[in-house]
Motif scaffolding. Structure first.
Motif, PDB file in Angstrom:
ATOM      1  N   TYR A 155      22.800 -14.605  19.438  1.00 59.37           N
ATOM      2  CA  TYR A 155      21.466 -14.193  19.892  1.00 59.37           C
ATOM      3  C   TYR A 155      20.832 -15.252  20.770  1.00 59.37           C
ATOM      4  N   LYS A 189      16.649 -15.904  21.223  1.00 59.42           N
ATOM      5  CA  LYS A 189      15.337 -15.404  20.850  1.00 59.42           C
ATOM      6  C   LYS A 189      14.260 -16.403  21.256  1.00 59.42           C
ATOM      7  N   SER A 245      27.456 -13.446  28.283  1.00 57.85           N
ATOM      8  CA  SER A 245      26.281 -12.661  27.897  1.00 57.85           C
ATOM      9  C   SER A 245      25.152 -13.553  27.391  1.00 57.85           C
ATOM     10  N   LEU A 246      25.484 -14.571  26.601  1.00 53.41           N
ATOM     11  CA  LEU A 246      24.448 -15.485  26.113  1.00 53.41           C
ATOM     12  C   LEU A 246      23.893 -16.352  27.230  1.00 53.41           C
ATOM     13  N   ASP A 252      23.532 -15.485  30.345  1.00 57.80           N
ATOM     14  CA  ASP A 252      22.589 -14.642  31.087  1.00 57.80           C
ATOM     15  C   ASP A 252      21.262 -14.523  30.337  1.00 57.80           C
ATOM     16  N   GLU A 253      21.340 -14.280  29.039  1.00 57.38           N
ATOM     17  CA  GLU A 253      20.120 -14.147  28.240  1.00 57.38           C
ATOM     18  C   GLU A 253      19.337 -15.454  28.209  1.00 57.38           C
ATOM     19  N   GLN A 286      17.481 -16.049  31.508  1.00 61.21           N
ATOM     20  CA  GLN A 286      16.318 -15.168  31.587  1.00 61.21           C
ATOM     21  C   GLN A 286      15.195 -15.635  30.664  1.00 61.21           C
ATOM     22  N   ALA A 287      15.567 -16.069  29.459  1.00 60.56           N
ATOM     23  CA  ALA A 287      14.555 -16.512  28.497  1.00 60.56           C
ATOM     24  C   ALA A 287      13.832 -17.755  28.990  1.00 60.56           C
TER      25      ALA A 287
END
Length: 255
Positions: free
Chosen positions: A4, A6, A29-30, A32-33, A36-37
């Motif tokens: 995750y 968060k 995937s992490l 990219d997240e 963005q975060a």
């Protein structure tokens, strides 16, 4: 637990936390997240400072996902994967707020790059560091500009060449990667909270301007890190890299 990224905000402090069960390794995937975060944390109107941390009590970050590296099919996909690290570093560089890294454990490869891209970094004595990329036929090309900017060419060369050797948290502090080294995780969290609260009370505009000063001379990093991602993307498909990755994964499965 599932991987995750968060984010939560309290008292004008945005905390961005990432987690992966494999030592907080970072698959595409992490990455990219995470990019963005960090970008969203920088844009948030209700905060003044960002804390970057990873979940769990052990490793801060094991770097790139070896499973994903071994599965890369061609140079284009390789470049795309390493662009994930480039995007996170550039998001940290361009974030208008100071980023404090909270480092509870070991950092390897790309994890060291994240720490180097932070504006202030606190750790425990367990937070040894290593750049292991040469052992798998790649090299820390994408993160090198961030690491060299923080600890200098000599220390970066030492880490890169001694690719199997962990350097202690005290070594990292002496070279300028860590701003302080605490005995326990509890002391680490207290110190991170204290620094974050102090910064949250300061004028956001003055901190924004000061961060721009700290990062002067890096405006070309969008292009530079893309070029470096292309180099890594090419090397990861070499026979040496694929053989090394296969052997490492085999050893991991047999444990």
């Amino acid at each position: 637990m599932e991987p995750y990224v968060k984010t939560f905000t309290e008292d004008r402090v945005v905390t961005v936390e990432f987690f992966h069960p494999a030592g907080n390794a970072l698959p595409a995937s992490l990455l990219d997240e995470l990019a963005q975060a960090i970008q969203q944390a920088g844009e948030a109107a209700d905060s003044a400072v960002v804390v970057l941390r990873s979940g769990g009590n052990r490793a801060f970050c094991a770097g790139a996902s070896l499973t994903e590296l071994a599965a890369i099919e061609n140079e284009e996909k390789g470049e795309s994967f390493f662009l994930g690290f480039a995007n996170v570093i550039n998001a940290m560089r361009l974030c208008p707020k100071f980023i404090i890294a909270r480092t509870q454990g070991k950092a390897v490869g790309g994890g060291v790059g994240l720490l180097a891209a932070a504006d202030y970094c606190l750790s425990t004595h367990h937070a040894a560091i290593k750049l292991s990329e040469l052992t798998v036929g790649i090299g820390p090309f994408v993160i090198e500009p961030a690491v060299r900017r923080k600890i200098g060419l000599a220390a970066t060369s030492h880490l890169t060449i001694n690719a199997t050797e962990f350097k202690t948290a005290i070594w990292a502090w002496q070279k300028g990667l860590y701003d302080d080294v605490l005995e326990t995780t509890e002391e680490l969290d207290e110190h991170v909270a204290s620094i974050a609260q102090q910064l949250a009370a300061y004028d956001p505009q003055s901190m924004r301007r000061m961060k721009q000063v700290f990062w002067e001379g890096t405006d070309h990093w969008d292009d530079l890190l893309r070029q470096r991602a292309s180099v890594s993307g090419s090397l990861v498909r070499s026979k040496f890299a694929q053989k090394a990755l296969s052997e490492i994964l085999s050893r991991m499965k047999s444990k």
